[in-house]
Design an enzyme around this catalytic site. Structure first.
Site, mmCIF file in Angstrom:
data_model
loop_
_atom_site.group_PDB
_atom_site.id
_atom_site.type_symbol
_atom_site.label_atom_id
_atom_site.label_comp_id
_atom_site.label_asym_id
_atom_site.label_seq_id
_atom_site.Cartn_x
_atom_site.Cartn_y
_atom_site.Cartn_z
ATOM 1 C CB SER A 113 -0.954 -0.042 1.191
ATOM 2 O OG SER A 113 -1.839 1.028 1.105
ATOM 3 C CG HIS A 114 0.262 3.681 3.350
ATOM 4 N ND1 HIS A 114 -0.596 2.622 3.512
ATOM 5 C CD2 HIS A 114 0.786 3.926 4.560
ATOM 6 C CE1 HIS A 114 -0.596 2.251 4.772
ATOM 7 N NE2 HIS A 114 0.232 3.029 5.443
ATOM 8 C CG ASP A 279 -2.571 4.090 -1.633
ATOM 9 O OD1 ASP A 279 -3.326 4.070 -2.624
ATOM 10 O OD2 ASP A 279 -2.599 3.202 -0.757
ATOM 11 C CG ASP A 281 -2.856 -0.472 -2.612
ATOM 12 O OD1 ASP A 281 -2.702 0.662 -2.098
ATOM 13 O OD2 ASP A 281 -3.562 -1.345 -2.081
ATOM 14 C CG ASP A 283 -6.168 1.040 -1.189
ATOM 15 O OD1 ASP A 283 -5.251 1.876 -1.032
ATOM 16 O OD2 ASP A 283 -6.203 -0.059 -0.588
ATOM 17 N NE ARG A 284 -3.749 4.186 2.935
ATOM 18 C CZ ARG A 284 -3.288 4.371 4.151
ATOM 19 N NH1 ARG A 284 -2.798 5.547 4.500
ATOM 20 N NH2 ARG A 284 -3.302 3.402 5.039
ATOM 21 C CB THR A 346 -8.893 0.449 11.980
ATOM 22 O OG1 THR A 346 -9.155 1.646 12.705
ATOM 23 C CG2 THR A 346 -7.928 0.742 10.858
ATOM 24 C CE LYS A 378 -7.576 2.311 1.977
ATOM 25 N NZ LYS A 378 -7.343 1.065 2.711
HETATM 26 C C1 G16 Z 1 -5.118 -0.354 5.485
HETATM 27 C C2 G16 Z 1 -6.536 -0.814 5.569
HETATM 28 C C3 G16 Z 1 -7.418 0.324 6.023
HETATM 29 C C4 G16 Z 1 -6.893 0.933 7.309
HETATM 30 C C5 G16 Z 1 -5.454 1.342 7.116
HETATM 31 C C6 G16 Z 1 -4.793 1.912 8.359
HETATM 32 O O1 G16 Z 1 -5.009 0.576 4.458
HETATM 33 O O2 G16 Z 1 -6.974 -1.290 4.315
HETATM 34 O O3 G16 Z 1 -8.711 -0.155 6.165
HETATM 35 O O4 G16 Z 1 -7.638 2.041 7.679
HETATM 36 O O5 G16 Z 1 -4.709 0.220 6.691
HETATM 37 O O6 G16 Z 1 -4.326 0.916 9.144
HETATM 38 P P1 G16 Z 1 -3.435 1.112 10.418
HETATM 39 O O7 G16 Z 1 -3.944 2.324 11.140
HETATM 40 O O8 G16 Z 1 -3.642 -0.161 11.150
HETATM 41 O O9 G16 Z 1 -2.011 1.339 9.968
HETATM 42 P P2 G16 Z 1 -4.009 0.375 3.262
HETATM 43 O O10 G16 Z 1 -4.248 1.531 2.347
HETATM 44 O O11 G16 Z 1 -2.645 0.395 3.922
HETATM 45 O O12 G16 Z 1 -4.340 -0.954 2.684
#
Ligand code: G16
Length: 545
Positions: A113-114, A279, A281, A283-284, A346, A378
């Site tokens: 992801s990010h 981000d 992938d 989704d953000r 979350t 998302k």
């Molecule tokens: C993932 C989840 C999200 C979550 C986020 C934050 O996002 O898909 O639903 O809100 O992590 O997670 P944390 O606060 O536990 O770091 P992504 O975009 O990283 O896949």
């Protein structure tokens, strides 16, 4: 086709977090590490045998090698067909859509992801089930269990598959379609939004935009959608070529990491009218106006209040959901619209049942994510198009739309303070202490703020009654302000403590304060109650969003 049974030894650390298994690339490069986890997925996801698998990733370092390995293992494990994105590229929302459209048994997404990429960066792997959404906890727990005792995996002995053009080929009986990564997803967006109206904004010179793909997956999608289909202005897409190391950047669309975009939007009269970023992938999303930032929690609330104006949501929305730490801005909208609003832990996986059961149409999280029932993830570009369509219909700027929303529903000042890479035991002890004192905080007063409720958040899914506990300690004050503490489930180094702070203000005269000023007292209260300074030996958060 020769299938090899490879003897392996289990790894003890393959427990998926908030969103799949995320580790340093170097962890995944350990002998059999990736293979063990993939074999555990194939063993648990029984529908893949004889079924269709969607496969792709965000293009980060190790993406291509992992795809070749997974293709060879898929054939050995009896998968009938795999659809894989050209160059191995697929955004997370695109995978979710493809699973649904082609009725796949599931999808494997390679992404952290990010999190930063490159040889010293992070890598990740997640499995999405047949509804297109992230695998629920029951599934990921079963994969983890399997990984703990795995002693062999299956893989075919064959040449690598060509991924650099669209074509169909086979490994043994398994068919592989290397597909256009963008086409189906772009068509879906065209069904949901009024592309003609948005296009007119650009062709008539009423709006200029800048989308920062952060050298990650959304570049090709954004070019097709904004530049080709919507005829947006020159330089509408920046950093649009996916790179293995994201150009050395941190592909997290927030004010701290999307610096180039923020500088462009703050450049005075020549700045674009609309800015956005996504981000690693895809989704953000982050939404910006000229010199103006839209908080993700506000963005969700604004979308909910205006969805009926957009073609894909003309029937109205049936309900909304947000994660615990997301501000309660959307709750106000739901209250006035007379629809249900759900509060979940979350993680996007908690929205899946609510969407499938048609209890909600829109959902979102403070962590720069929002989405709807069009897929089960998302969706960054969807959110950007949603905003463009709202701008086109309402004929207002990003700032005007946001301010008029606050005037109608009140403003939720909101911030998140992150303390990164703290010692895991220290972090656990801090949260444990909060859990213990949470039972005694109700009724106490802190700098004039009286505690109405304090607990360790748990959630019973209203559809399947599954129960999840220890999802964050929340303090709710009598004036509706809230403080929430939880540990991140997506980091790869030590622990990250997240502190979320929010205050609801109805008086429009008080809607112009800098966020950190408006929340200063509550920030102090949050630090004092959790003893952050002394326990973590930190004077200030590492990241404020
Ligand atoms: C993932 C989840 C999200 C979550 C986020 C934050 O996002 O898909 O639903 O809100 O992590 O997670 P944390 O606060 O536990 O770091 P992504 O975009 O990283 O896949």
């Amino acid at each position: 086709m020769k299938i090899n049974q490879i003897t392996t030894t289990p790894y003890a650390d393959q427990k998926p977090g908030t969103s799949g298994l995320r580790k340093k690339v170097t962890s995944f490069q350990q002998q059999h590490y990736l293979e063990n986890f993939v074999q555990s997925i194939f063993t648990v996801a029984t529908g893949l045998k004889g079924g269709l698998l969607i496969l792709g990733g965000d293009g980060r370092y190790y993406n291509t090698q992992a795809i070749q390995t997974i293709l060879k293992m898929a054939a050995a494990n009896g998968v009938k067909k795999v659809m894989v994105g050209e160059q191995g590229l697929l955004s997370t929302p695109a995978v979710s859509h493809l699973i649904r459209k082609y009725k796949a048994a599931g999808g494997i997404i390679l992404s952290a992801s990010h999190n930063p990429g490159g040889p010293d960066g992070d890598f990740g792997i997640k499995f999405n089930i047949e509804n297109g959404g992230p695998a629920p906890t029951g599934f990921t727990d079963a994969v983890y269990d399997r990984s703990k005792s795995l002693d062999e995996y299956l893989i075919t002995e064959t040449e690598d598959i060509l991924l650099d053009r669209q074509h169909t080929c086979h490994i043994g009986e398994m068919q592989i379609d290397v597909i256009d990564s963008v086409y189906d997803y772009a068509n879906l967006m065209e069904q949901l939004f009024d592309f003609d109206k948005i296009k007119t904004l650009f062709t008539s010179g009423l709006l200029t935009m800048c989308f920062d793909a952060m050298h990650a997956i959304t570049g090709p999608y954004a070019k097709e959608i904004f530049e080709k289909r919507l005829s947006a202005n020159i330089e509408a897409v920046i950093n649009g070529i996916p790179r293995e190391d994201f150009g050395g950047g941190h592909p997290d669309p927030n004010l701290a990491h999307a610096k180039e975009l923020v500088a462009r939007l703050n450049a005075g009269p020549t700045a674009p009218d609309f800015g956005a970023a996504s981000d690693g992938d895809g989704d953000r999303n982050m939404i910006l106006g000229k010199n103006f930032f839209v908080n993700p929690s506000d963005s969700l609330a604004i979308m909910a209040a205006n969805a009926h104006l957009l073609p894909g949501y003309q029937q109205g929305i049936c309900g909304v959901a947000r994660s615990l730490p997301t501000s309660r801005a959307v709750d106000k909208v739901a209250e006035i619209m007379g629809i249900d609003c759900y509060e979940t832990p979350t993680g996007w996986k908690y929205f899946g049942n609510l969407l499938d059961d048609k209890r909600i149409t829109l959902c979102g999280e403070e962590s720069f994510g929002s989405g709807s029932d069009h897929i089960r993830e998302k969706d960054g570009l969807w959110a950007v198009l949603f905003w463009l369509n709202m701008i086109a219909v309402k004929e207002q700027s990003v700032e005007e739309i946001t301010r008029s929303h606050w005037a109608r529903f009140g403003r939720h000042y909101y911030t998140r303070h992150d303390y990164e890479a703290i010692n895991s035991e220290t972090a656990e002890a801090l949260i444990q202490n909060l859990r213990e004192i949470s039972t005694k905080l109700a009724g106490t007063e802190h700098s004039g703020y009286k505690v109405k409720l304090c607990d360790d958040f748990s959630y019973t899914d209203p559809v399947d009654n599954s129960f999840t506990e220890h999802q964050g300690v929340r303090i709710v004050f009598e004036d509706e302000s809230r403080i929430i503490y939880r540990l991140s489930g997506t980091g790869t180094e030590g622990a990250t403590l997240r502190v979320y702070i929010e205050k609801y203000v109805t008086d429009p005269e008080l809607h112009d304060l800098p966020t950190q000023t408006a929340l200063a007292e509550l920030i102090n209260i949050a630090n004092t109650i959790a003893e952050i300074k002394t326990r973590c030996n930190r004077d200030a958060p590492d990241v404020i969003t």
